[in-house]
Design an enzyme around this catalytic site. Sequence first.
Site, PDB file in Angstrom:
ATOM      1  N   ASN A   9       0.838  -0.882  -0.135  1.00 35.27           N
ATOM      2  CA  ASN A   9      -0.213   0.093  -0.212  1.00 35.27           C
ATOM      3  C   ASN A   9       0.767   1.225  -0.106  1.00 35.27           C
ATOM      4  O   ASN A   9       1.725   1.498   0.946  1.00 35.27           O
ATOM      5  CB  ASN A   9      -0.842  -0.030   1.265  1.00 35.27           C
ATOM      6  CG  ASN A   9      -1.875   1.184   1.256  1.00 35.27           C
ATOM      7  OD1 ASN A   9      -1.463   2.301   1.189  1.00 35.27           O
ATOM      8  ND2 ASN A   9      -3.035   1.041   1.673  1.00 35.27           N
ATOM      9  N   HIS A  12       0.961   6.097   1.709  1.00 40.15           N
ATOM     10  CA  HIS A  12       1.867   7.181   2.573  1.00 40.15           C
ATOM     11  C   HIS A  12       3.052   7.805   1.905  1.00 40.15           C
ATOM     12  O   HIS A  12       3.478   8.671   2.413  1.00 40.15           O
ATOM     13  CB  HIS A  12       1.969   6.582   4.049  1.00 40.15           C
ATOM     14  CG  HIS A  12       0.868   6.379   4.831  1.00 40.15           C
ATOM     15  ND1 HIS A  12      -0.296   7.252   5.040  1.00 40.15           N
ATOM     16  CD2 HIS A  12       0.242   5.326   5.136  1.00 40.15           C
ATOM     17  CE1 HIS A  12      -1.082   7.008   5.541  1.00 40.15           C
ATOM     18  NE2 HIS A  12      -1.149   5.670   5.499  1.00 40.15           N
ATOM     19  N   HIS A  45      -5.494   3.736  -1.471  1.00 39.81           N
ATOM     20  CA  HIS A  45      -6.668   4.168  -0.964  1.00 39.81           C
ATOM     21  C   HIS A  45      -7.208   5.433  -1.361  1.00 39.81           C
ATOM     22  O   HIS A  45      -6.608   6.156  -0.964  1.00 39.81           O
ATOM     23  CB  HIS A  45      -6.616   3.781   0.672  1.00 39.81           C
ATOM     24  CG  HIS A  45      -8.174   4.122   1.259  1.00 39.81           C
ATOM     25  ND1 HIS A  45      -8.088   4.215   2.862  1.00 39.81           N
ATOM     26  CD2 HIS A  45      -9.230   4.378   0.761  1.00 39.81           C
ATOM     27  CE1 HIS A  45      -9.268   4.102   3.229  1.00 39.81           C
ATOM     28  NE2 HIS A  45     -10.050   4.686   2.086  1.00 39.81           N
ATOM     29  N   ARG A  47      -9.385   8.074  -0.737  1.00 36.09           N
ATOM     30  CA  ARG A  47     -10.138   8.436   0.276  1.00 36.09           C
ATOM     31  C   ARG A  47     -11.154   9.603  -0.200  1.00 36.09           C
ATOM     32  O   ARG A  47     -10.788  10.400  -1.003  1.00 36.09           O
ATOM     33  CB  ARG A  47      -9.675   8.953   1.569  1.00 36.09           C
ATOM     34  CG  ARG A  47      -9.329   7.822   2.264  1.00 36.09           C
ATOM     35  CD  ARG A  47      -8.313   8.241   3.674  1.00 36.09           C
ATOM     36  NE  ARG A  47      -8.083   7.051   4.583  1.00 36.09           N
ATOM     37  CZ  ARG A  47      -8.988   6.922   5.469  1.00 36.09           C
ATOM     38  NH1 ARG A  47      -9.955   7.632   5.922  1.00 36.09           N
ATOM     39  NH2 ARG A  47      -8.834   5.797   6.405  1.00 36.09           N
ATOM     40  N   ARG A  51      -6.940  12.733   1.231  1.00 30.91           N
ATOM     41  CA  ARG A  51      -5.780  13.353   2.123  1.00 30.91           C
ATOM     42  C   ARG A  51      -4.293  12.881   1.586  1.00 30.91           C
ATOM     43  O   ARG A  51      -3.258  13.453   2.055  1.00 30.91           O
ATOM     44  CB  ARG A  51      -5.886  13.051   3.666  1.00 30.91           C
ATOM     45  CG  ARG A  51      -6.003  11.310   3.825  1.00 30.91           C
ATOM     46  CD  ARG A  51      -6.247  10.804   5.340  1.00 30.91           C
ATOM     47  NE  ARG A  51      -7.666  11.113   5.572  1.00 30.91           N
ATOM     48  CZ  ARG A  51      -8.065  10.623   6.694  1.00 30.91           C
ATOM     49  NH1 ARG A  51      -7.336   9.833   7.474  1.00 30.91           N
ATOM     50  NH2 ARG A  51      -9.313  10.928   6.951  1.00 30.91           N
ATOM     51  N   THR A 103      -7.992   3.710   9.144  1.00 32.50           N
ATOM     52  CA  THR A 103      -9.170   2.713   9.103  1.00 32.50           C
ATOM     53  C   THR A 103      -9.516   2.288  10.571  1.00 32.50           C
ATOM     54  O   THR A 103      -8.404   1.769  10.964  1.00 32.50           O
ATOM     55  CB  THR A 103      -9.248   1.512   8.114  1.00 32.50           C
ATOM     56  OG1 THR A 103      -9.054   2.258   6.753  1.00 32.50           O
ATOM     57  CG2 THR A 103     -10.315   0.559   8.015  1.00 32.50           C
ATOM     58  N   HIS A 192      -3.633  -4.251   7.674  1.00 28.81           N
ATOM     59  CA  HIS A 192      -3.861  -3.067   8.507  1.00 28.81           C
ATOM     60  C   HIS A 192      -2.981  -3.338   9.857  1.00 28.81           C
ATOM     61  O   HIS A 192      -3.036  -4.353  10.488  1.00 28.81           O
ATOM     62  CB  HIS A 192      -5.333  -2.748   9.069  1.00 28.81           C
ATOM     63  CG  HIS A 192      -5.328  -1.373   9.360  1.00 28.81           C
ATOM     64  ND1 HIS A 192      -5.363  -0.177   8.602  1.00 28.81           N
ATOM     65  CD2 HIS A 192      -5.117  -0.961  10.660  1.00 28.81           C
ATOM     66  CE1 HIS A 192      -5.712   0.945   9.722  1.00 28.81           C
ATOM     67  NE2 HIS A 192      -5.184   0.418  10.930  1.00 28.81           N
TER      68      HIS A 192
END
Length: 242
Positions: A9, A12, A45, A47, A51, A103, A192
Amino acid sequence: MSAALLGVNIDHIATLRNARGVAYPEPVQAAAIAEQAGAAGITVHLREDRRHITDRDVRLLAETIQTRMNLEMAMTDEMVNIAIATKPAYVCLVPEKREELTTEGGLDVAGQLERTRDVVAKLSAAGILVSLFIDGDQQQIEAAKEVKAPYIELHTGHYAEAQGTAQTDALQQLQQAARFAAGLGLVVNAGHGLHYHNTQAIAAIPEIYELNIGHAIIGRAVFSGLHNAVAEMKQLIEQARG
Ligand SMILES: CC(=O)[C@@H](O)[C@H](O)COP(=O)(O)O
Ligand SMILES: NCC(=O)COP(=O)(O)O
């Protein structure tokens, strides 16, 4: 027994870029490096509040990813339309609250069966494989089966945050959930909060097909570089099943 796959993922990377509103670090470059280091796929993701990952990132990544994209998104009409236009290999439906830091829990499929069934059907009709991000709860797993999602992703956040016997209990719940879900014919992913010291116990669960890991890999990349961070995580996962 073959090792679980690693989905990286890269949210970030975009968090760091957006901190200054400049063009670096570039998520497209991060995806290419992660793939070269052995990622089986790239997770992003999109969102509602954008963000981190933006619509531009999704568009460019859809054109440049060499493995496959797993697009995480809330179950909104806006996101369904973006997914159908983008056609990622996978969509993972996740719950979203604007005020959340990250999340916080799994999708309540059981509490919104008809909506979830409708969204799964629309995405599946577009040729997208749908995964539901849920807690390791029997009712939610049965609901995922009922709405015809082929995949689930077990939320490992509680396990990751727990300590001592609470973490052991959370792991046992995930082991049982994975076994139960696989028994229903679901493909079982997990993710996660996984990092370099808690992933192997999850990777050792034989029913787990793929682990989606992001924050910890990007964190380690600050010190070791992204290629090394991905390769080290992949090695841990491969060692977990002996
Ligand atoms: C669903 C999940 O656990 C993550 O993949 C999600 O992307 C977390 O949200 P942030 O990436 O915004 O922390
Ligand atoms: N679905 C989990 C994911 O994609 C990455 O979550 P995290 O490792 O950033 O917590």
